[in-house]
Write an enzyme that holds these catalytic residues in place. Structure first.
Site, PDB file in Angstrom:
ATOM      1  N   GLU A 159       1.481 -10.806 -17.794  1.00  0.00           N
ATOM      2  CA  GLU A 159       2.555 -10.051 -17.143  1.00  0.00           C
ATOM      3  C   GLU A 159       2.957  -8.902 -18.057  1.00  0.00           C
ATOM      4  OE1 GLU A 159       5.004  -8.322 -14.912  1.00  0.00           O
ATOM      5  OE2 GLU A 159       4.092 -10.143 -14.067  1.00  0.00           O
TER       6      GLU A 159
ATOM      7  N   ASP B  20       0.300  -5.234  -6.786  1.00  0.00           N
ATOM      8  CA  ASP B  20       0.771  -3.955  -6.251  1.00  0.00           C
ATOM      9  C   ASP B  20      -0.375  -3.286  -5.497  1.00  0.00           C
ATOM     10  OD1 ASP B  20       1.707  -1.304  -5.861  1.00  0.00           O
ATOM     11  OD2 ASP B  20       2.908  -1.412  -7.692  1.00  0.00           O
TER      12      ASP B  20
ATOM     13  N   LYS C 294      -1.396   4.875  -2.232  1.00  0.00           N
ATOM     14  CA  LYS C 294      -1.817   6.280  -2.242  1.00  0.00           C
ATOM     15  C   LYS C 294      -3.209   6.408  -2.861  1.00  0.00           C
ATOM     16  CE  LYS C 294       2.894   8.081  -2.464  1.00  0.00           C
ATOM     17  NZ  LYS C 294       3.874   8.914  -3.218  1.00  0.00           N
TER      18      LYS C 294
ATOM     19  N   ASP D 191      -0.242 -10.105   1.197  1.00  0.00           N
ATOM     20  CA  ASP D 191       0.231  -9.920   2.576  1.00  0.00           C
ATOM     21  C   ASP D 191      -0.090  -8.504   3.043  1.00  0.00           C
ATOM     22  OD1 ASP D 191       2.172  -8.649   0.873  1.00  0.00           O
ATOM     23  OD2 ASP D 191       3.499  -8.554   2.605  1.00  0.00           O
TER      24      ASP D 191
ATOM     25  N   GLU E 107       6.370 -16.691  -5.478  1.00  0.00           N
ATOM     26  CA  GLU E 107       7.679 -16.292  -4.965  1.00  0.00           C
ATOM     27  C   GLU E 107       7.532 -15.291  -3.820  1.00  0.00           C
ATOM     28  OE1 GLU E 107       8.309 -17.534  -9.251  1.00  0.00           O
ATOM     29  OE2 GLU E 107       6.881 -16.230  -8.208  1.00  0.00           O
TER      30      GLU E 107
END
Length: 213
Positions: free
Chosen positions: A69, A118, A122, A154, A192
Site C-alpha cells: 500500500e 484505480d 483517461k 466493479d 471494503e
C-alpha cells in the site's frame, strides 16, 4: 478518494516495524525466512484497509500474505486491523508497485491480487493501470511458474481493458466471471470496496490469468 492525512502515521509505522517492513528491499529473495516458514507467498497490490488480507489469512493459514500500500494514512488502518486479528501470516509494505522487482526476486511469489485498483480511465493515464503491460512484465518476473494474477473490480472498462491486456501479453485467462456474486463462491473474501459497491447494486467482475511458458 482522498484519504485524510494522519500526522501520527510515521510514528505508528516505526513502532510496528515488525509488521510493516520499513526496508523491504533488504528481504528480497528471503521473504519466507522473514515469515519463518516455507509457505507460499501471496501478494496484494493496493491492500487498502486490510479486510481482504485478514480474511484470506484466516481462510488460508498455510499461506504467507504480503500487502502493498502506497498511502501511509491507509496502511496504518490495515496494520491495526492485522494487529487486532493476532494473525502471524501477514506482513505489510509501504511502497509503490513500480518497485516490485526491487523487493521480490524471480519466482518468489505464487499469487498476485489486484482488488478494485484505480481504473485510471483517461487514455493518457493508461500506463498507471495495474494491468498495463509494464506491470505485467514485473508480475511475470516475480511469479513462479504456476503463479497467477487474480483481478476483481466493479469497473467494467478496467475489466475489459485488463482482459485484452492479459491476452495481448500472452497470458492464459481462467475463471472469467461477469457477475462474481451470482456464483455465491464460498471462498470469495470481500474487500471494503467490494461490499460497498455490491450493496449499491454494482456488478463485481473477476478473472484469473497465468503466464504461459
Amino acid at each position: 478518494m482522498r484519504q485524510r492525512h494522519k500526522p501520527w502515521a510515521d510514528d505508528f509505522l516505526a513502532k510496528n516495524n515488525q509488521l510493516v517492513k520499513a526496508n523491504p528491499m533488504n528481504h528480497k529473495a528471503n521473504w519466507q525466512a522473514v515469515f519463518g516458514n516455507e509457505n507460499p507467498i501471496h501478494l496484494e497490490i493496493g491492500t487498502g484497509k486490510g479486510r481482504f488480507l485478514v480474511g484470506m489469512a484466516e481462510q488460508y493459514p498455510d499461506v504467507n500474505f504480503i500487502g502493498i500500500e502506497l498511502s501511509k494514512s491507509v496502511i496504518v488502518t490495515a496494520a491495526q486491523k492485522i494487529i487486532d486479528s493476532e494473525l502471524d501470516n501477514i506482513l505489510l509494505v509501504n511502497m509503490d508497485a513500480d518497485k516490485l522487482c526491487d523487493v521480490f526476486a524471480g519466482d518468489e511469489v505464487s499469487t498476485i491480487y489486484l482488488n478494485f485498483s484505480d481504473p485510471w480511465p483517461k487514455n493518457r493515464h493508461e500506463k498507471r493501470r495495474l494491468s498495463f503491460h509494464t506491470f505485467l512484465e514485473k508480475y511475470r518476473t516475480i511469479l513462479n511458474s504456476t503463479g497467477e494474477v487474480v483481478l476483481k473490480t466493479d469497473n467494467r472498462g478496467l475489466f475489459e481493458y485488463s482482459l485484452v491486456s492479459f491476452s495481448a501479453f500472452g497470458m492464459k485467462l481462467e475463471d472469467v466471471s461477469l457477475d462474481l456474486h451470482q456464483l455465491q463462491d464460498p471462498t470469495n473474501v470481500m474487500t471494503e470496496y467490494e461490499q460497498k459497491f455490491s450493496e449499491k447494486g454494482h456488478v463485481i467482475y473477476r478473472c484469473r490469468a497465468s503466464f504461459i511458458g
